[in-house]
Structures are given as structure tokens and as C-alpha cells.
Design an enzyme around this catalytic site. Structure first.
Site, short mmCIF file in Angstrom:
data_model
loop_
_atom_site.label_atom_id
_atom_site.label_comp_id
_atom_site.label_asym_id
_atom_site.label_seq_id
_atom_site.Cartn_x
_atom_site.Cartn_y
_atom_site.Cartn_z
N PHE A 164 -24.62 -40.74 -5.89
CA PHE A 164 -24.87 -41.07 -7.30
C PHE A 164 -25.82 -40.08 -7.97
O PHE A 164 -25.84 -39.97 -9.19
CB PHE A 164 -25.45 -42.49 -7.42
CG PHE A 164 -26.92 -42.60 -7.10
CD1 PHE A 164 -27.88 -42.29 -8.08
CD2 PHE A 164 -27.37 -42.98 -5.86
CE1 PHE A 164 -29.24 -42.35 -7.80
CE2 PHE A 164 -28.73 -43.06 -5.56
CZ PHE A 164 -29.66 -42.73 -6.54
N LYS A 188 -13.70 -38.56 -4.38
CA LYS A 188 -14.13 -39.97 -4.49
C LYS A 188 -15.61 -39.93 -4.88
O LYS A 188 -16.50 -39.83 -4.04
CB LYS A 188 -13.95 -40.67 -3.13
CG LYS A 188 -13.78 -42.18 -3.18
CD LYS A 188 -14.90 -42.94 -3.82
CE LYS A 188 -16.12 -43.10 -2.95
NZ LYS A 188 -17.27 -43.71 -3.68
N GLU A 191 -19.49 -44.66 -7.07
CA GLU A 191 -19.01 -45.73 -7.96
C GLU A 191 -20.07 -46.12 -8.98
O GLU A 191 -19.79 -46.87 -9.91
CB GLU A 191 -18.59 -46.96 -7.12
CG GLU A 191 -19.69 -47.66 -6.34
CD GLU A 191 -20.03 -46.98 -5.00
OE1 GLU A 191 -19.87 -45.75 -4.87
OE2 GLU A 191 -20.48 -47.71 -4.09
N CYS A 296 -32.27 -35.20 -3.37
CA CYS A 296 -32.36 -35.02 -1.91
C CYS A 296 -33.34 -33.91 -1.56
O CYS A 296 -33.77 -33.79 -0.42
CB CYS A 296 -31.00 -34.69 -1.33
SG CYS A 296 -30.39 -33.11 -1.89
P1 NAD Z 1 -24.68 -43.27 -0.23
O1 NAD Z 1 -24.65 -42.78 1.17
O2 NAD Z 1 -24.98 -44.71 -0.46
O3 NAD Z 1 -23.26 -43.02 -0.95
C1 NAD Z 1 -22.64 -41.77 -0.89
C2 NAD Z 1 -21.13 -41.98 -0.96
O4 NAD Z 1 -20.73 -42.76 0.18
C3 NAD Z 1 -20.68 -42.73 -2.20
O5 NAD Z 1 -19.50 -42.13 -2.69
C4 NAD Z 1 -20.43 -44.14 -1.69
O6 NAD Z 1 -19.40 -44.80 -2.38
C5 NAD Z 1 -20.04 -43.92 -0.24
N1 NAD Z 1 -20.44 -45.03 0.62
C6 NAD Z 1 -21.52 -45.84 0.47
N2 NAD Z 1 -21.57 -46.75 1.46
C7 NAD Z 1 -20.50 -46.52 2.25
C8 NAD Z 1 -20.01 -47.12 3.45
N3 NAD Z 1 -20.62 -48.15 4.03
N4 NAD Z 1 -18.89 -46.63 4.02
C9 NAD Z 1 -18.25 -45.59 3.46
N5 NAD Z 1 -18.66 -44.98 2.32
C10 NAD Z 1 -19.78 -45.43 1.73
O7 NAD Z 1 -25.69 -42.33 -1.03
P2 NAD Z 1 -26.21 -42.51 -2.53
O8 NAD Z 1 -27.15 -43.65 -2.57
O9 NAD Z 1 -25.08 -42.47 -3.47
O10 NAD Z 1 -27.02 -41.13 -2.71
C11 NAD Z 1 -28.34 -40.96 -2.29
C12 NAD Z 1 -28.41 -40.36 -0.91
O11 NAD Z 1 -27.72 -39.12 -0.89
C13 NAD Z 1 -29.83 -40.03 -0.49
O12 NAD Z 1 -30.00 -40.36 0.86
C14 NAD Z 1 -29.93 -38.53 -0.70
O13 NAD Z 1 -30.89 -37.87 0.10
C15 NAD Z 1 -28.56 -38.11 -0.32
N6 NAD Z 1 -28.23 -36.81 -0.88
C16 NAD Z 1 -28.22 -35.75 -0.03
C17 NAD Z 1 -27.96 -34.50 -0.53
C18 NAD Z 1 -27.92 -33.31 0.38
O14 NAD Z 1 -27.49 -32.27 -0.08
N7 NAD Z 1 -28.33 -33.40 1.62
C19 NAD Z 1 -27.72 -34.32 -1.89
C20 NAD Z 1 -27.73 -35.43 -2.73
C21 NAD Z 1 -27.98 -36.68 -2.20
#
Ligand code: NAD
Length: 510
Positions: A164, A188, A191, A296
Site C-alpha cells: 500500500f 495485483k 487493495e 520501507c
Molecule cells: P503486505 O505484506 O500486507 O501486503 C503486500 C501485498 O500482499 C498486498 O498486495 C496484499 O494484498 C498482499 N497480501 C497481504 N496479505 C496476504 C496474504 N496473507 N496472502 C497473500 N497475499 C497477501 O504489506 P503492506 O502492509 O501493503 O505494505 C507494507 C509492508 O511492505 C512493510 O512491511 C514494508 O516494509 C514493506 N515494503 C517493503 C519494501 C521493500 O522494498 N523492501 C517497499 C515497500 C514496502
């Protein structure tokens, strides 16, 4: 229709927008009967509803992308370059519109949203050089009359699953190199803020990307699992939290896919006693609270070495009341709300947790949050944080900055190297020799020297170490090109018929 629970107390905008999938160059209404809410975090109200894809809807997008692949990979590099220059121009022209979409759904302030688009645009610009990037090697006369050359070819249908916090830039890190290399794509997006992806799809169509080459499906775990298990998807790029990154990597690779899965972070900024403390304090406030800490690469732990601690904490404390927290659409706001009410409450709970664990709450962000229904939290500073505390160990992902104090440089490096994450790190010092030693010593993928958020420019690649990345290749830049292509080596002979003869011996190169 909504199956996702609404945040308690959330109000609804009078007319909810509906966000549809984008398949084969056109918006497609979801048919699964499942959807999720989209909020305006600054107002705390629901403004939309996004369709969630079923397994069948994901399959439809993949089939369309598969059909489009044969002709897209055959499009000449000069034509692809022309299209990419047009994409570049359109994103540039509409950067303000994209930024407004980001602010409306994510909450980040408009200037930050524009910065996000600008950094994504740099990746698109890098991809405008695709003919140069795909050049292979050539060896003449490897053996008598034999030449050898290498080429890089696209993989097929690739997929991206994004978080997000960067709803425009992170998808650009993926689709731009994937398409430039000749792949087709199914995205994808998160959401929570999906509109920017659909807007991007419209721009790509306008730029001349053929229908079916770029598709968007919205959804949750159902859509993600459908992607990870789909036999026609060759590669998956993921950016998100560490537990999901690990899951995506393990599930995707067990289904035979190439996967790069970037995870969460706990980024340290080490401040040595010789550092310019005002400069370090400015950097800590900017990198700790920018985008409300939802980056991140945000700095979340300051490591004050020797006697740097008191002066540093004092300088940061002095700056905090001046941080303007408010609606991201207002030009004077410097920090917006958090993305959802649940996330705001979770981040706020770390303030009490820190106090209970023995940290000193220097500034409590709950006291400075703007009134109203928005998901706001002010800036929080915790001092005397210890590595065994949850406020140290957890990725809080909000405007909570911790300070820990250590005696020596070696102790500071040990803290960073023992941390399970390894995304970004920074050191603030005036000593070039120590800084050089630091880059040698530290087990982290992206290192800043007097630079608090060392996100690599587009012609390098982005990626952490340890639990911040699962997979072998970093994202965008040269490694992105490598990820979205595979190598082929051709050994060729155009013999002089006069020298041809039957020879059953083992082929010799000399
Ligand atoms: P998230 O892991 O909750 O979601 C990321 C994606 O995974 C979304 O598209 C979501 O729909 C999907 N998802 C969520 N739960 C899932 C599940 N149980 N099974 C399958 N798919 C699932 O992350 P977020 O809250 O959207 O973003 C924040 C996180 O992303 C933080 O931990 C941040 O550090 C990390 N991030 C990392 C980087 C990097 O480059 N390393 C960059 C940006 C964000």
C-alpha cells in the site's frame, strides 16, 4: 457486497467509487461478489469499493496476457523504445493527477506523492534505454569458423504484487522493466489504494501498449494465491511485509516460478560523536516521519554512539513541534494520516508498549494528532530503547522513532548486523575512514553515508539483505533486466562447403 469488516466509526462518502479490474485494455467489473473498502484517510471516511478477483478472474487476465505475449515480444526494440518514451511523456504530463490519487487513498502529502511519481518515472526513463540494456555478447572465431553470441529473451507472463505504501512507484519498478524486456504483465496492487494502477493502465494504453500486455486484477489472498499457483505465470515480483514475502517466495518457487520478494525492514541510522548533530537531527526527522513513517526505507532506530545521545535527542525534540500534521491535500501539511484506522491504532499502541518496556516517551504523537475523524497520529520519539524491546524488534511502520545508545562504533555495527532485517542503514560522521570501514562491515543491502534514505537511483538496483529480500536478484536497474529475461547462447557456423566433412570425434575448440 462488502465482506471486509469496516473500521468502527468509519463513515461513507455519499457516492462510493467502484474500482474495477483492467483486463485486455478495458475496465472489467468483478464478478466474484467480493470487494473491499477504500478510505480517504485524512477524513476517515470510506470513499470507494474495490472488486476482489476470484481464481477464474485471475485466470482470465493471465490467458489474455499469454495471448498478447507472442506479438509483444516480437515488437522491435525501436518501436518499444518509442512507446516507452511516450509512456514517459504521459506519466510526466499527468504526475499531478497521479499524485492526487495517491494522496486521496494513501494519505501521504501531495509533495511526497509527487516525489513518489518522480522516482517511478526515473525507472521508466531507464527502460527507455532498453536496446542498450538487452545487448548481448559476441565472440568471433571461438573455434575455426565458429562464432558464439549471447542473447536475453523475455520470460512470458510476469506478475507483480505490491504494497500500500507506494501505490504508483513500486508497480513501476516492476511493470516498466518487465514490459520493456518483452514480457506481458498482470499486476495485483494493494487493495487499500488500487486506483493509481488502473489510472496507469489507461496511460499505457494511450501510449500505445497493445491490449492484453498490461492487466490489473485487484484482490486479497485469493488473487495472490491464484497468481502464485498459475502454471502460465513465469515470474513473480513481490514487495510487502516479511511474512508475506517469505510465503510468496516459498509458494511461487515451489510452483516453478522465478520470484523476487522484497520484505519489511528495521532501518538504523548510526550517529557518531563527530557528526554534525544538527544535520543528523534534520535527517532523522525527515527520514523518520516522512510519509508518516510508512516507508520501507524510513529510519526507525537511531543509534547514538558515545556522547552523541543527549545532544541528538535534544535537537530532534526541538524540531518535532514544528512538524505540520494534516490533510495531505493542504499545501502546508508535511505529514499526513496513516493508511487505515486499524494501522493507526496499532502504531499508537507501540507508544504505551514502549513505556511499559522501559523506554522514555520524549514526545507522544497522540497528543499532537489533529482532531476529526482522520487516521492521524502525531510524531513520537522514544529514548532509551533496548534491542530486546518489541518497539525495537518490530517494524512499527508509523511515525515512531526510537533512540538507542551504545558506547562504541563496534557495538553499533553489531546491533545492525544482528538485526534480522537488512534493507537500509545510514551512518552520520565526518570521518571518511570510519564511513569507508562501515560500508565494508555492515550486512545491509543499501547503505547511506550522511544520507538517511539511500534508495538507489534507477540505474542501480534496489534490494535488502537477510529478511528484507527473498530471492537472488534485486529490483529495477540492471538486476531488474536480468530478472525479467533469461539468457540464451548461440554457437553458429556458416561453413565453407569446401571444408565440410564427416567427423565423429568430440567437438574441439582449438
Ligand atoms: P503486505 O505484506 O500486507 O501486503 C503486500 C501485498 O500482499 C498486498 O498486495 C496484499 O494484498 C498482499 N497480501 C497481504 N496479505 C496476504 C496474504 N496473507 N496472502 C497473500 N497475499 C497477501 O504489506 P503492506 O502492509 O501493503 O505494505 C507494507 C509492508 O511492505 C512493510 O512491511 C514494508 O516494509 C514493506 N515494503 C517493503 C519494501 C521493500 O522494498 N523492501 C517497499 C515497500 C514496502
Amino acid at each position: 457486497m462488502t465482506e471486509v469488516a469496516e473500521a468502527p466509526g468509519a463513515e461513507r462518502a455519499q457516492e462510493l467509487k467502484r474500482i474495477k479490474h483492467w483486463i485486455n485494455g478495458t475496465p472489467v467489473a468483478g464478478e466474484s461478489g467480493r470487494s473491499g473498502p477504500i478510505y480517504n484517510p485524512a477524513a476517515g471516511i470510506q470513499t470507494g469499493e474495490v472488486d476482489f478477483a476470484s481464481v477464474e478472474e485471475v485466470d482470465r487476465a493471465v490467458q489474455v496476457a499469454k495471448e498478447a505475449f507472442a506479438s509483444w515480444r516480437a515488437v522491435s526494440l525501436s518501436r518499444k523504445t518509442e512507446i516507452f518514451f511516450r509512456i514517459r511523456a504521459l506519466v510526466d504530463e499527468h504526475r499531478e493527477d497521479i499524485a492526487k490519487i495517491l494522496t486521496a487513498e494513501h494519505g501521504k502529502v501531495l509533495s511526497d506523492a509527487k516525489g513518489e511519481v518522480a522516482r517511478g518515472l526515473e525507472v521508466i526513463e531507464f527502460c527507455c534505454g532498453i536496446p542498450e540494456l538487452l545487448k548481448g555478447g559476441f565472440t568471433e572465431q571461438a573455434s575455426t569458423g565458429i562464432d558464439v553470441y549471447s542473447i536475453r529473451q523475455p520470460l512470458g507472463v510476469c506478475a507483480g504484487i505490491t504494497p500500500f505504501n507506494f501505490p504508483a512507484m513500486v508497480p513501476m519498478w516492476m511493470w516498466a522493466p518487465a514490459l520493456a524486456c518483452g514480457n506481458t504483465f498482470v499486476l495485483k496492487p494493494s487493495e487499500k489504494d488500487p486506483s493509481a494502477s488502473v489510472y496507469t493502465a489507461e496511460l499505457l494504453k494511450e501510449a500505445g501498449v497493445p491490449d492484453g500486455v498490461f492487466n490489473v486484477v485487484h484482490g486479497d489472498k485469493v488473487a495472490v494465491d491464484a497468481i502464485l499457483e498459475h502454471p502460465e505465470i513465469a515470474a513473480v515480483s513481490f514487495v510487502g511485509s516479511t511474512p508475506i514475502a517469505r510465503y510468496v517466495y516459498e509458494t511461487g518457487t515451489s510452483h516453478g516460478k522465478r520470484v523476487q520478494a522484497l520484505g519489511g525492514a528495521k532501518n538504523h541510522m548510526i550517529v557518531l560523536p563527530d557528526a554534525d548533530i544538527d544535520m543528523a537531527a534534520d535527517a532523522a526527522v525527515s527520514a523518520g516521519y516522512g510519509s508518516a513513517g510508512e516507508r520501507c526505507m524510513a529510519v526507525s532506530m537511531l543509534v547514538a554512539v558515545g556522547d552523541a545521545g543527549d545532544e541528538l535527542v535534544g535537537a530532534i525534540k526541538e524540531r518535532l513541534p514544528k512538524v505540520k500534521v494534516g490533510d495531505g491535500m493542504q499545501p502546508d501539511s508535511e505529514m499526513g494520516p496513516l493508511v487505515t484506522r486499524d494501522h493507526r491504532d496499532k502504531v499508537a499502541s507501540y507508544i504505551d508498549k514502549g513505556r511499559e518496556e522501559g523506554a522514555t516517551v520524549v514526545t507522544d504523537g497522540r497528543e499532537s494528532a489533529p482532531d476529526g475523524g482522520g487516521f492521524f497520529l502525531g510524531v513520537t520519539l522514544l529514548d532509551d530503547v533496548k534491542p530486546e524491546m518489541d518497539v525495537y524488534k518490530d517494524e512499527i511502520f508509523g511515525p515512531v522513532l526510537g533512540v538507542t545508545r551504545v558506547g562504541t562504533y563496534d557495538e553499533a555495527v553489531r546491533l545492525v548486523n544482528e538485526n534480522p532485517y537488512g534493507n537500509g542503514v545510514a551512518i552520520f560522521t565526518r570521518d571518511g575512514g570510519v564511513a569507508r570501514q562501515f560500508q565494508f562491515d555492515v550486512n545491509v543491502g543499501m547503505v547511506g553515508i550522511n544520507v538517511p534514505i539511500p534508495v538507489p537511483v534507477a540505474y542501480y538496483s534496489f534490494g535488502g539483505w537477510k529478511n528484507s529480500l527473498f530471492g537472488d536478484l534485486h529490483i529495477y536497474g540492471p538486476e531488474g533486466i536480468q530478472f525479467y529475461t533469461r539468457g540464451k547462447v548461440v554457437t553458429s557456423r556458416w561453413p565453407d562447403p569446401a571444408t565440410s566433412k564427416v567427423d565423429l570425434g568430440f567437438p574441439q575448440t582449438r
